[in-house]
Design an enzyme around this catalytic site. Structure first.
Site, PDB file in Angstrom:
ATOM      1  N   ASP A 139      45.471  40.189  43.198  1.00 16.20           N
ATOM      2  CA  ASP A 139      46.464  41.445  44.391  1.00 16.20           C
ATOM      3  C   ASP A 139      46.585  41.311  45.567  1.00 16.20           C
ATOM      4  O   ASP A 139      47.309  41.178  46.205  1.00 16.20           O
ATOM      5  CB  ASP A 139      45.371  42.517  43.726  1.00 16.20           C
ATOM      6  CG  ASP A 139      45.420  44.460  43.939  1.00 16.20           C
ATOM      7  OD1 ASP A 139      45.791  44.077  45.240  1.00 16.20           O
ATOM      8  OD2 ASP A 139      44.929  44.931  43.447  1.00 16.20           O
TER       9      ASP A 139
ATOM     10  N   GLU B  79      42.837  34.047  35.564  1.00 14.09           N
ATOM     11  CA  GLU B  79      42.537  35.384  36.714  1.00 14.09           C
ATOM     12  C   GLU B  79      43.784  36.608  35.823  1.00 14.09           C
ATOM     13  O   GLU B  79      44.389  36.293  34.764  1.00 14.09           O
ATOM     14  CB  GLU B  79      42.960  35.500  37.970  1.00 14.09           C
ATOM     15  CG  GLU B  79      42.455  35.540  39.187  1.00 14.09           C
ATOM     16  CD  GLU B  79      41.259  36.497  38.903  1.00 14.09           C
ATOM     17  OE1 GLU B  79      40.946  37.448  38.023  1.00 14.09           O
ATOM     18  OE2 GLU B  79      40.149  35.796  40.318  1.00 14.09           O
TER      19      GLU B  79
END
Ligand code: PRP
Length: 180
Positions: free
Chosen positions: A106, A102
């Protein structure tokens, strides 16, 4: 250095050279951890495309590379929390060591969804690698993140694959949003 992207101004946060140095360290660690394996690296599009490319230049063990696509943002500076379906996963990962790559973790919503989808394909193992990780933004228990490039504050960032309104992915450095 500052850049203007659409209606917002961003300031430089992580220089390209620092990112490349970290790719080298992560690659070396992976070469050691996975030396007895032929893993499949799965980049999560679109954001991971530059990171995966630079990371793989530092991975010297035999490895396959693939991509999948998941979407959770839609031109906003915060997560919508909505994860759509995953495209590109297939049963070729059955019995294999998988490394999900990734650009950023978040809220963790995308990753938790993704891990469940990948598990359905019965891989031998799943490792997680993310260039950026925002511990303060986390809303899901994502378990262990095996490889983290940089832990960063809960600020909106763009560049080196990451976008603002789909722009800025081609910036070499990573920039953060300057709040008014
Ligand atoms: C971004 C990023 C991660 C995800 C992280 O992807 O690449 O996949 O959001 O956010 P979360 O932890 O809050 O779920 P996005 O959906 O914006 O797509 P993109 O990679 O095409 O920009």
């Amino acid at each position: 250095m500052k850049v203007q992207i659409d209606d917002k101004e961003f300031t430089c946060f992580l220089k390209h050279e620092k990112i490349i140095d970290r790719c080298r360290e992560l690659g070396q660690q992976m070469n050691e951890d996975l030396k007895n394996s032929t893993p499949i690296f799965i980049g999560v599009l679109n954001g991971s495309f530059l990171f995966l490319a630079d990371l793989m230049k530092e991975v010297s063990i035999p490895a396959e590379i693939s991509f999948i696509k998941v979407s959770s943002y839609s031109g906003q500076t915060s997560s919508s929390g909505v994860v759509k379906s995953v495209m590109g996963l297939n049963d070729s990962i059955k019995g294999r060591d998988v490394v999900i790559v990734e650009d950023i973790i978040d809220t963790g919503i995308t990753l938790t969804f993704l891990i469940e989808e990948v598990k359905k394909m019965q891989p031998a193992s799943i490792r997680i690698c993310s260039l950026l990780f925002k511990p303060d933004a986390l809303k899901r228990d994502i378990g262990k993140v095996d490889y983290v490039g940089f832990e960063i504050p809960n600020e909106f960032v763009v560049g080196y694959g990451l976008d603002y309104k789909e722009l800025g992915r081609n910036l070499k450095d990573i920039y953060r949003f300057i709040a008014e």
